[in-house]
Scaffold this active site. Structure first.
Site, short mmCIF file in Angstrom:
data_model
loop_
_atom_site.label_atom_id
_atom_site.label_comp_id
_atom_site.label_asym_id
_atom_site.label_seq_id
_atom_site.Cartn_x
_atom_site.Cartn_y
_atom_site.Cartn_z
N ASP A 296 7.25 -6.64 2.80
CA ASP A 296 8.27 -6.76 3.82
C ASP A 296 9.40 -7.63 3.24
O ASP A 296 9.28 -8.21 2.15
CB ASP A 296 7.69 -7.32 5.12
C1 BGC Z 1 10.97 -5.96 9.03
C2 BGC Z 1 10.51 -4.58 8.62
C3 BGC Z 1 11.67 -3.78 8.11
C4 BGC Z 1 12.31 -4.54 6.95
C5 BGC Z 1 13.46 -3.79 6.32
C6 BGC Z 1 11.82 -6.64 7.96
O1 BGC Z 1 12.44 -7.79 8.42
O2 BGC Z 1 9.84 -6.75 9.32
O3 BGC Z 1 9.87 -3.94 9.68
O4 BGC Z 1 11.24 -2.51 7.72
O5 BGC Z 1 12.80 -5.77 7.45
O6 BGC Z 1 14.57 -3.81 7.12
#
Ligand code: BGC
Length: 737
Positions: A296
């Site tokens: 993430d």
């Molecule tokens: C979120 C994810 C997301 C990623 C990319 C993160 O902050 O937890 O769910 O896919 O950002 O934007």
């Protein structure tokens, strides 16, 4: 034949991989990886054999490009990057920037490896449809698949090859804002809807111009967020992992999901980003997963504040060694993997394995042959009328009628309606969080929907009444006066989009006081009140339910909510949504969910100040018609472990309107080696019944699948003894011999 080619061929043959993808011939003058007639495995092996360690590590790195719309991570940019990187999070709404960047990767780099462009397309790219939590309430996986296919088409035609969706985190705490992004509290529902989404996104072949790669997130246990606070450490036992949090992942992986995203949370001492048990032991070894795992956002670096890495280098080593393949955004891999290999702390073979996973997807997507996205006309690419129609169908099927005293709904034509509340003319907040490239101007407000549906026959009055929050009551008097002039009040309440989604936890799931006060004022006028709720989480509704005659949960329906809502109010559509998450009586009941284990003293231990039962149960939802259930019957009362049994129940539409009914089939095992949830959903079916019609709903049970339990090591067991199959208030006993 050149030597490298020969070596690759030998390696490939000795691994028993087919030489040709399909009938073509292989030329010795062109690098094998550039030849589509070679099998994907051959092409991957050939390309890997030509890459330097630096080039490999670059493939494991993802950066961001375009205008960053992730409000939780604004201000962060990646600059000074080389031409060919593994992947970008692509914030741009069309293909132009992609093509320019891709051209640099294809033409300016030694090997011409295409970049993979990913984005958060969570409930639509531009055609925004209801949030996933709402979709769960439709109990219509086919429709989830159709919508996902629309999102995939719009994305791929706009330069995005990969969506970070579906989120299949079982979530049982409405205070957690991300409850909006998944399909509710039940593992089976998340599995079924997740599989439908994966199939919708990926279609039959990833190389099609209309499909994108899916990403299952957030692996795993993120929905366990303590106290509903985002990013917190979680305490998840192995039993809970296997029984509750992993089943949706296993189902979606079997369905062919291309990628997985590791979660932010620490799991009982080991953050998911560096969790070898999850990423390697379970995912790659036990489930034989061939796709890759992306972290993430900044999660590798976050191993430092999480307390398991002293610095970025150690964070990179721990995450990579645990089984993480791609580093999202924080650049720890590019900075440190090469030196970690040089120091002998990471074996280059492991790097090769991760790179192979990434390259395999790029080949499967056809990016080597078609790296660029044609620039399409908007009319061909986004917001097509037929796609908006599907979004409207989902809005219609996901709305849940919570209360309807004295059959106030459907409303009679010719009434004077007072449309009141902060949500009445709002468009932006109907879109919900993670709206990708959705725009408020595309959306139809509640008021517009009512005008369209009732227009000629009905007088609509309007007053805002109050804002979403704050304590300004100055508009109350006008709202009460408008309410007094009407035959019915349509009170439009709810949450702003930003109140749910990531980093949007709330200590209480009640609506702000000002909205409840407005309801009280309007109810006092004596005009019947219908409350409409648009929100991204379950709400605390005990007080509001007393200030109205009817109440409809419309969720955040996306761009096409106004008309479906109005059609439900008018009765041209019969509401059919049922909750996929429990609505507690009060926030203090959280966590509360239907499949909890039995207490040692079922009659005691209750709250002394509030009821112990929820306000609205899982699977609750009213209809304008009535369905009567006949006797629940099993084809046999006792079967062998390997046997099969069919359970059936006739359901009759006994009311005055056609409508959909969803039958939920639960299983309970009252006595077992380990205690089991009081009941577990194992099957559901939604069918349309004309008035007077009877349909036989059936559940074909395979004991090994439907009655067995999973233990903390992930092994399944089926014990002899009594099981119950439960439908509504009936149950039937089946003995396993
Ligand atoms: C979120 C994810 C997301 C990623 C990319 C993160 O902050 O937890 O769910 O896919 O950002 O934007």
């Amino acid at each position: 034949m050149n030597k490298r080619f020969l070596l690759t061929l030998c390696a490939v043959v000795s691994f028993g991989v087919p030489l040709l993808a399909g009938g073509g011939t292989i030329s010795k003058d062109i690098p094998l990886y550039k030849q589509p007639s070679a099998s994907t495995d051959m092409r991957v092996a050939d390309l890997l054999s030509r890459m330097t360690l630096e080039e490999k590590v670059l493939q494991l790195s993802q950066y961001i490009v375009g205008l960053n719309t992730n409000v939780n991570n604004t201000g962060e940019v990646n600059t000074g990057l080389p031409d060919g990187v593994g992947s970008y999070i692509y914030f741009s709404g069309d293909a132009k920037l992609r093509n320019a960047l891709q051209r640099k990767a294809m033409e300016n780099t030694r090997l011409g490896i295409p970049i993979l462009f990913g984005f958060d397309v969570i409930h639509g790219f531009r055609t925004i449809y209801p949030i996933p939590l709402a979709q769960g309430c439709s109990w219509n996986p086919e429709l989830v698949g159709e919508l996902s296919a629309i999102a995939a088409r719009e994305s791929r035609m706009s330069g995005t090859d990969w969506t970070f969706s579906p989120m299949i985190d079982v979530a049982r705490d409405g205070r957690w804002g991300r409850v909006a992004e998944g399909y509710g509290e039940d593992p089976y529902t998340n599995a079924v809807m997740g599989v439908a989404a994966v199939k919708g996104y990926q279609g039959d072949t990833l190389s099609s111009k209309a499909n994108v790669a899916a990403c299952l997130k957030h692996f795993a246990g993120y929905g366990r967020s303590e106290g509903g606070r985002d990013y917190t450490a979680t305490d998840v036992s192995r039993q809970s992992l296997w029984e509750t949090y992993l089943p949706p992942y296993e189902a979606c992986i079997k369905a062919g999901a291309a990628t997985v995203m590791s979660a932010f949370n620490d799991i009982s001492g080991t953050p998911a980003t560096a969790n070898c048990y999850l990423l390697t032991e379970v995912l790659k070894k036990r489930w034989h997963y061939q796709g890759f795992v992306v972290s993430d956002w900044n999660a590798v670096q976050q191993l430092i504040p999480q307390g398991v890495a002293a610095n970025r280098k150690e964070a990179a080593r721990k995450a990579f060694s645990a089984g993480l393949d791609m580093d999202m955004k924080d650049d720890c891999f590019r900075e440190h993997l090469t030196s970690l290999v040089a120091e002998g702390k990471i074996d280059e073979k492991e790097i090769d394995e991760s790179v192979a996973r990434v390259l395999r997807l790029k080949f499967q997507l056809g990016l080597f042959e078609n790296p660029y996205t044609p620039v399409y006309e908007d009319s061909e690419r986004i917001l097509r009328a037929e796609d908006k129609e599907v979004a409207a169908r989902m809005a219609q099927e996901s709305m849940v009628l919570l209360k309807n005293d004295n059959s106030l709904l459907p409303l009679k034509k010719g009434m004077t309606m007072a449309v009141i509340g902060p949500m009445a003319k709002d468009k932006e907040n109907l879109l919900g969080s993670w709206k990708a490239h959705g725009r408020a101007e595309d959306a139809e407000s509640i008021y517009e929907g009512l005008e369209k549906e009732f227009g000629r026959h009905t007088r609509l009055l309007y007053a805002k009444g109050c804002d979403f929050d704050g304590n300004d009551t100055s508009l109350f008097a006008e709202a009460s006066s408008v309410a007094s002039q009407a035959d019915v009040v349509i009170l439009c309440l709810g949450e702003k989009s930003a109140w749910s989604g990531e980093n949007a936890s709330r200590s209480t799931i009640a609506l702000p006081c000002i909205q409840e006060q407005l309801a009280t004022e309007l109810y006092k006028t004596g005009t019947p009140v219908v409350i409409l709720l648009s929100n991204g989480r379950p709400l605390e509704l005990a007080r509001l339910a007393q200030q109205c005659d009817a109440m409809l949960e419309m969720w955040q329906p996306g761009i096409a909510g106004g008309t479906p809502l109005a059609r439900i109010l008018s009765g041209s559509v019969n509401p059919s949504g049922k909750l996929c998450i429990t609505f507690p009586f009060a926030s203090g009941q959280i966590p509360i969910y239907y499949n909890e284990r039995q207490s040692s003293r079922p009659d005691q231990g209750k709250y002394q100040d509030i009821p112990t039962t929820p306000m609205y149960d899982f699977a609750y939802g009213l209809s304008y018609t009535t369905f009567s259930y006949g006797a629940l019957r099993a084809s046999s009362a006792a079967i062998q472990k390997s046997g099969k049994v069919r359970v059936e129940v006739p359901v009759t539409n006994t009311g005055n309107m056609d409508g959909y009914e969803t039958v939920h089939w639960f299983v309970s095992d009252p006595y077992c080696t380990i205690s089991r949830p009081q009941k577990e959903l194992k099957h559901f079916e939604k069918r349309f019944l004309k008035k007077g019609e009877t349909a036989l709903f059936t559940f074909d049970i395979e004991p090994q699948k439907d009655f067995s339990y999973i233990d903390e090591t992930g092994n399944r067991f089926l014990e002899e003894g009594d099981y119950y199959v439960i439908v509504k208030d009936q149950k039937v006993n089946i003995e396993i011999k």
